[in-house]
Design an enzyme around this catalytic site. Sequence first.
Site, PDB file in Angstrom:
ATOM      1  N   GLY A   1       0.835  -1.204   0.000  1.00  0.00           N
ATOM      2  CA  GLY A   1       0.000   0.000   0.000  1.00  0.00           C
ATOM      3  C   GLY A   1       0.857   1.236   0.000  1.00  0.00           C
ATOM      4  O   GLY A   1       2.064   1.166  -0.229  1.00  0.00           O
ATOM      5  N   ASN A   2       0.260   2.380   0.224  1.00  0.00           N
ATOM      6  CA  ASN A   2       1.024   3.623   0.265  1.00  0.00           C
ATOM      7  C   ASN A   2       0.421   4.592   1.275  1.00  0.00           C
ATOM      8  O   ASN A   2      -0.615   4.307   1.877  1.00  0.00           O
ATOM      9  CB  ASN A   2       1.136   4.243  -1.130  1.00  0.00           C
ATOM     10  CG  ASN A   2      -0.210   4.648  -1.695  1.00  0.00           C
ATOM     11  OD1 ASN A   2      -0.852   5.555  -1.192  1.00  0.00           O
ATOM     12  ND2 ASN A   2      -0.653   3.938  -2.727  1.00  0.00           N
ATOM     13  N   ALA A   3       1.082   5.721   1.456  1.00  0.00           N
ATOM     14  CA  ALA A   3       0.770   6.630   2.564  1.00  0.00           C
ATOM     15  C   ALA A   3      -0.369   7.605   2.284  1.00  0.00           C
ATOM     16  O   ALA A   3      -0.665   8.453   3.115  1.00  0.00           O
ATOM     17  CB  ALA A   3       2.032   7.415   2.948  1.00  0.00           C
TER      18      ALA A   3
END
Length: 224
Positions: free
Chosen positions: A33-35
Site C-alpha cells: 500500500g502507500n501513505a
Amino acid sequence: TVAAVRRRDLAGRSVVVSAGGTREHLDPVRFLGNASSGRQGVEIARAAALRGARVTLVAAHVEVGLPSGVRLVRAHTTGELADAMTAAAADADVIVMAAAPADFTPAAASDVKIKKSGDNGLDLHLVQTTDILAGLSAHRARAQVVVGFAAETASDRDDLLALGRAKLARKGCDLLVLNNVSGGAVFGQPSNDVVILDADGVVCTVSGEKSVVAHRILDAVAGR
Ligand code: CTP
Ligand code: CA
C-alpha cells in the site's frame, strides 16, 4: 470560493474524483500500500458537490470521513480503480485522479498465506499496473477536463516544476496538481502546498487547508 458555492458554478456538471491509496494483495492477509490518506481527493469531491456538481467519488483506501451528497464507488486495487474510473468517466465533464494507485502489483498473488521458510528472506516479483490517468486522458471526449496529481520528492521549486512539466506531458492531462512530498510532510495533513500546471506552465500556486486547495483546483477547472 464562497461566491462559487453561492453561484453553484458547477451545477449541471458531472465530476468524477478518485481518492486514497490502492492495495495490492500478496496473499489473503498482506498487501502493498502507500501513505495516501485520501484527504485531498475527498475535499475535492466535497467542494464540487457544494458547487452544485453531480459527483462520483471513487474511493480506494481513505482514512478520513467521506462527504455526503456524492455517489460513492469503492475500489481496492489499481485494477478495480481503473475499471471504476473507466465506467464513471463515460458521462463525466471533469475527471480528477487524486488517488494514489499502486504502481506495482505482485505478478501472482498467493491464495494461501505465505509462510516463512527457515531464515530466508522473501523475493517479490512485481509487475506494473495500468496507468489509469494516461488512459483516461488518451480516450477523453473533447470537452472533458482531466486533472492529474503528482507527488514528487524534489530538491527545490525548479526541480519540482521540471518533474511536473514532464509528467503533465507524459500523462496528457489538462491540469496537473503538483506537490513536493520530500520528508513525507503532506500525507494525512489538513494542509497542502501545491502548484497547478497546464501545458502553458504555472496556473497558480496555492497553500492552505486541503479544502481551500480543493476549491482552487476547481476554479482552475471552471476556467477551462
Ligand atoms: N496514476 C494513475 N495510474 C497509475 C499510477 C498513477 O492514474 N497506475 C495517476 C495518479 O492518480 C496521479 C498521476 O497518475 O494523478 C501521477 O501519479 P504519480 O504516482 O505521480 O505518477 P506515475 O506515473 O506513477 O510516476 P512515478 O510514480 O514513477 O513518479
Ligand atoms: Ca506512482
